[in-house]
Design an enzyme around this catalytic site. Structure first.
Site, PDB file in Angstrom:
ATOM      1  N   CYS A   1       0.844  -1.351  -0.070  1.00 36.81           N
ATOM      2  CA  CYS A   1      -0.025   0.169   0.157  1.00 36.81           C
ATOM      3  C   CYS A   1       1.021   1.405  -0.120  1.00 36.81           C
ATOM      4  O   CYS A   1       1.787   1.359   0.768  1.00 36.81           O
ATOM      5  CB  CYS A   1      -0.797   0.079   1.345  1.00 36.81           C
ATOM      6  SG  CYS A   1      -1.733   1.433   1.412  1.00 36.81           S
ATOM      7  N   LEU A   2       0.424   2.344  -0.819  1.00 39.72           N
ATOM      8  CA  LEU A   2       1.348   3.419  -0.728  1.00 39.72           C
ATOM      9  C   LEU A   2       1.401   4.175   0.335  1.00 39.72           C
ATOM     10  O   LEU A   2       2.290   5.093   0.747  1.00 39.72           O
ATOM     11  CB  LEU A   2       0.618   4.365  -1.924  1.00 39.72           C
ATOM     12  CG  LEU A   2       1.099   3.867  -3.393  1.00 39.72           C
ATOM     13  CD1 LEU A   2       0.344   5.044  -4.335  1.00 39.72           C
ATOM     14  CD2 LEU A   2       2.315   3.773  -3.854  1.00 39.72           C
TER      15      LEU A   2
HETATM   16 ZN    ZN Z   1      -3.676   1.268  -0.195  1.00 41.20          ZN
END
Ligand code: ZN
Length: 169
Positions: free
Chosen positions: A91-92
């Site tokens: 996830c970023l």
């Molecule tokens: Zn994410």
């Protein structure tokens, strides 16, 4: 092109159940454009509103990296899901942490385009996983929430060592 700054775990904005988009206007189109640019800059395959501090039900995705495959989902809903598949996810908003979890294999999703047109699409493989991950963001859910208790504890230990995120910016 200005880029939007990313919101990182454990920011509370990632924990909000977002409101539906109500206005399909030029500022929504601009937001979608900026989200796509930010996603590409960050080398992500998806980016949801809360990850840039916009608490509305919008996300963008691109699982191929090809500009013609940019996708925008507004007020999305999963209508049907089928099968389960386990794979690695990241996830970023939680940079560098990855783990394996189960998701539905195939989904049918209904959403609105940036012009306010409803559409329905079927997704499998990486796109299916990406849509489920991004849709979770709109409900304040992160992929680490879907890990086993043991793995969540491992994550917390990892975070103590490697967090906080976004310091270098
Ligand atoms: Zn994410």
């Amino acid at each position: 092109m200005s880029h939007l700054s990313l919101v990182f775990y454990p920011d509370e904005r990632l924990r909000v159940k977002c409101e539906p988009v109500a206005k399909f206007d030029s500022s929504l189109r601009e937001l979608a454009r900026e989200m796509i640019a930010t996603m590409h800059d960050a080398e992500g395959i998806g980016l949801a509103g809360p990850q840039i501090g916009v608490l509305e039900r919008i996300f963008v995705a691109n699982v191929t990296g090809n500009p013609t495959d940019n996708l925008i989902f507004i007020n999305p809903e999963i209508m049907r899901s089928e099968g389960t598949i386990s794979s690695n996810e990241g996830c970023l908003s939680i940079p560098e942490y990855r783990d394996t979890l189960k998701r539905a294999e195939k989904i049918i999703v209904r959403a609105y385009s940036v012009e306010g047109e409803p559409f329905e699409t079927e997704a499998d493989d990486l796109l299916s996983r990406c849509i489920q991950h991004e849709l979770d963001h709109l409900d304040g859910v992160l992929f680490i929430d879907r890990l086993s208790r043991l793995k969540q504890n491992l994550f917390k230990r990892w975070y103590k060592k490697h967090g906080p995120f976004g310091e270098e910016e």
